[in-house]
Write an enzyme that holds these catalytic residues in place. Structure first.
Site, PDB file in Angstrom:
ATOM      1  N   TYR A  56       4.985 -11.446  16.011  1.00 31.09           N
ATOM      2  CA  TYR A  56       4.822 -11.478  14.556  1.00 31.09           C
ATOM      3  C   TYR A  56       5.533 -12.701  13.967  1.00 31.09           C
ATOM      4  CZ  TYR A  56       3.406  -6.626  15.311  1.00 31.09           C
ATOM      5  OH  TYR A  56       2.792  -5.485  15.763  1.00 31.09           O
ATOM      6  N   HIS A 119       3.130  -5.197  24.467  1.00 28.25           N
ATOM      7  CA  HIS A 119       2.325  -5.480  23.273  1.00 28.25           C
ATOM      8  C   HIS A 119       0.865  -5.784  23.635  1.00 28.25           C
ATOM      9  CE1 HIS A 119       2.454  -7.475  19.011  1.00 28.25           C
ATOM     10  NE2 HIS A 119       1.501  -6.565  19.131  1.00 28.25           N
TER      11      HIS A 119
HETATM   12  P1  NAD Z   1      -1.334  -1.869   7.425  1.00 32.31           P
HETATM   13  O1  NAD Z   1      -2.531  -1.019   7.595  1.00 32.31           O
HETATM   14  O2  NAD Z   1      -0.007  -1.220   7.321  1.00 32.31           O
HETATM   15  O3  NAD Z   1      -1.606  -2.830   6.174  1.00 32.31           O
HETATM   16  C1  NAD Z   1      -0.664  -3.778   5.745  1.00 32.31           C
HETATM   17  C2  NAD Z   1      -1.140  -4.406   4.465  1.00 32.31           C
HETATM   18  O4  NAD Z   1      -1.158  -3.426   3.416  1.00 32.31           O
HETATM   19  C3  NAD Z   1      -0.207  -5.514   3.969  1.00 32.31           C
HETATM   20  O5  NAD Z   1      -0.964  -6.525   3.343  1.00 32.31           O
HETATM   21  C4  NAD Z   1       0.652  -4.801   2.928  1.00 32.31           C
HETATM   22  O6  NAD Z   1       1.217  -5.680   1.997  1.00 32.31           O
HETATM   23  C5  NAD Z   1      -0.386  -3.886   2.310  1.00 32.31           C
HETATM   24  N1  NAD Z   1       0.192  -2.733   1.595  1.00 32.31           N
HETATM   25  C6  NAD Z   1       1.099  -1.836   2.076  1.00 32.31           C
HETATM   26  N2  NAD Z   1       1.406  -0.924   1.134  1.00 32.31           N
HETATM   27  C7  NAD Z   1       0.678  -1.243   0.037  1.00 32.31           C
HETATM   28  C8  NAD Z   1       0.566  -0.688  -1.252  1.00 32.31           C
HETATM   29  N3  NAD Z   1       1.250   0.394  -1.603  1.00 32.31           N
HETATM   30  N4  NAD Z   1      -0.267  -1.279  -2.144  1.00 32.31           N
HETATM   31  C9  NAD Z   1      -0.987  -2.371  -1.785  1.00 32.31           C
HETATM   32  N5  NAD Z   1      -0.923  -2.954  -0.591  1.00 32.31           N
HETATM   33  C10 NAD Z   1      -0.097  -2.382   0.327  1.00 32.31           C
HETATM   34  O7  NAD Z   1      -1.335  -2.894   8.669  1.00 32.31           O
HETATM   35  P2  NAD Z   1      -0.187  -3.525   9.571  1.00 32.31           P
HETATM   36  O8  NAD Z   1       0.917  -4.099   8.773  1.00 32.31           O
HETATM   37  O9  NAD Z   1      -0.858  -4.404  10.545  1.00 32.31           O
HETATM   38  O10 NAD Z   1       0.356  -2.286  10.401  1.00 32.31           O
HETATM   39  C11 NAD Z   1       1.628  -1.726  10.184  1.00 32.31           C
HETATM   40  C12 NAD Z   1       2.578  -2.045  11.314  1.00 32.31           C
HETATM   41  O11 NAD Z   1       2.150  -1.420  12.516  1.00 32.31           O
HETATM   42  C13 NAD Z   1       2.704  -3.526  11.694  1.00 32.31           C
HETATM   43  O12 NAD Z   1       3.545  -4.200  10.787  1.00 32.31           O
HETATM   44  C14 NAD Z   1       3.261  -3.409  13.085  1.00 32.31           C
HETATM   45  O13 NAD Z   1       4.646  -3.144  13.033  1.00 32.31           O
HETATM   46  C15 NAD Z   1       2.540  -2.204  13.633  1.00 32.31           C
HETATM   47  N6  NAD Z   1       1.331  -2.586  14.409  1.00 32.31           N
HETATM   48  C16 NAD Z   1       1.457  -2.687  15.768  1.00 32.31           C
HETATM   49  C17 NAD Z   1       0.372  -3.087  16.532  1.00 32.31           C
HETATM   50  C18 NAD Z   1       0.547  -3.222  18.017  1.00 32.31           C
HETATM   51  O14 NAD Z   1       1.636  -2.994  18.506  1.00 32.31           O
HETATM   52  N7  NAD Z   1      -0.456  -3.601  18.781  1.00 32.31           N
HETATM   53  C19 NAD Z   1      -0.860  -3.379  15.931  1.00 32.31           C
HETATM   54  C20 NAD Z   1      -0.973  -3.232  14.563  1.00 32.31           C
HETATM   55  C21 NAD Z   1       0.139  -2.822  13.799  1.00 32.31           C
END
Ligand code: NAD
Length: 309
Positions: A56, A119
């Site tokens: 990230y 990952h």
């Molecule tokens: P997400 O579905 O959580 O979406 C994130 C987006 O939504 C961002 O733009 C954020 O600003 C926005 N958002 C959050 N709350 C909001 C609100 N109340 N109003 C408006 N917009 C809002 O997607 P993500 O961040 O990719 O997933 C969450 C976490 O999961 C990642 O940060 C990571 O830590 C983990 N993750 C891991 C993997 C992996 O290990 N392969 C893959 C994907 C995600």
């Protein structure tokens, strides 16, 4: 805050976790001040699971967490990953994994790690995963360098098969339990019940699709899923209900998921998302939104090597 046991691990984790991909600027550039304030509010409100990766922001997320967690490290269950370093850069060799852990500890400014995960396992050949990466992870846990180990990835059949085969503690998948897709319930959640593996659900907003701002450019969902997301956004705007809140209420209502990781970029997003924990799910609105989503419900997209789907 509500806490749930993370499978058979010693951890009780908040049902809402802080996904730190946002701190790596994966969803747009974030200032240090914004990121730090968002994280601190989340921790002050009881969020105790923080998830990051060297990938990230190509180590930016870990480096920022190292700074922001000063004096707060003991308040969180800290999870990072190993093996993926850039869009197309993977190294699952045993030696690199051991070195990666040391690099992460240095950036995170801590001498212990709670969770270390491979990952995006679908991007590497299965032989390397099984002969190098998983054995190394098991060794690192046995030697006490990390308390728990896990695997993360998108294609569920592959993730579930490996989670069933090895004595790992945690399986994390993304975009598989939210308003658009609930495939996590097919095999992974039943497996968790049988084996005690902890399940972490990431991306409850379908990586931005279920937000007014919409997904980032790099999103890999096909056009009809993106278009359906825009229709849902519009519908929720018309009825005056926060779609992220609805999406989180839905994700949090599945008790077999230990924690749902959401990426947050501001204190107002943290505050909005926290309200989802104690507000009842509006059934009529949920039904209307599910009707819009129905044509694309549970559709996934290919990810990683074709033999690892
Ligand atoms: P997400 O579905 O959580 O979406 C994130 C987006 O939504 C961002 O733009 C954020 O600003 C926005 N958002 C959050 N709350 C909001 C609100 N109340 N109003 C408006 N917009 C809002 O997607 P993500 O961040 O990719 O997933 C969450 C976490 O999961 C990642 O940060 C990571 O830590 C983990 N993750 C891991 C993997 C992996 O290990 N392969 C893959 C994907 C995600």
């Amino acid at each position: 805050m509500i806490f749930r046991k993370l499978g058979r691990t010693p951890f009780s984790v908040s049902v809402l976790g802080f996904g730190a991909a946002t701190l790596g600027n994966e969803y747009g550039v974030l200032s240090d001040k914004q990121g730090e304030k968002a994280l601190h509010l989340a921790i002050d409100q009881g969020i105790n699971l923080v998830d990051t990766s060297p990938y990230y922001g190509r180590s930016l997320s870990e480096a920022r967490l190292g700074k922001y967690l000063k004096g707060k490290r003991h308040q969180v269950v800290l999870a990072t990953k190993t093996g993926r370093y850039d869009v197309d850069v993977f190294d699952y060799s045993a030696a690199r994994i051991r070195r990666s852990l040391q690099e992460s500890l240095r950036r995170l400014r801590t001498d212990y790690l709670d969770i270390l995960q491979l990952h995006d396992i679908e991007f590497v050949p299965r032989t390397i995963l099984e002969q190098e990466a998983i054995p190394q992870l098991l060794r690192l846990r046995e030697e006490g360098h990390v308390r728990c180990i896990g695997i993360t990835g998108y294609p569920l059949p592959y993730l579930t098969d490996l989670a069933a085969k090895y004595p790992i503690d945690i399986a994390l998948t993304y975009c598989h339990y939210n308003l658009m897709n609930t495939r996590l319930t097919d095999r992974l959640l039943p497996l968790a019940k049988d084996t005690g593996i902890g399940v972490i659900n990431a991306s409850p907003l379908h990586m931005g699709i279920l937000t007014p701002e919409g997904p980032p450019e790099w999103h890999m969902a096909p056009a009809d899923i993106l278009e359906t997301g825009r229709r849902v956004v519009q519908y929720c705007q018309e009825v005056g209900y926060s779609l992220p809140r609805l999406a989180l209420q839905f994700a949090l209502s599945e008790p077999r998921i230990s924690s749902t990781l959401v990426g947050m970029r501001s204190t107002s997003q943290v505050a909005d998302n926290l309200t989802a924990i104690d507000t009842p799910l509006p059934d009529d609105l949920l039904a209307a939104v599910q009707e819009i989503i129905r044509p694309v419900k549970n559709r996934s997209w290919p990810m990683g090597l074709s033999e690892n789907q």
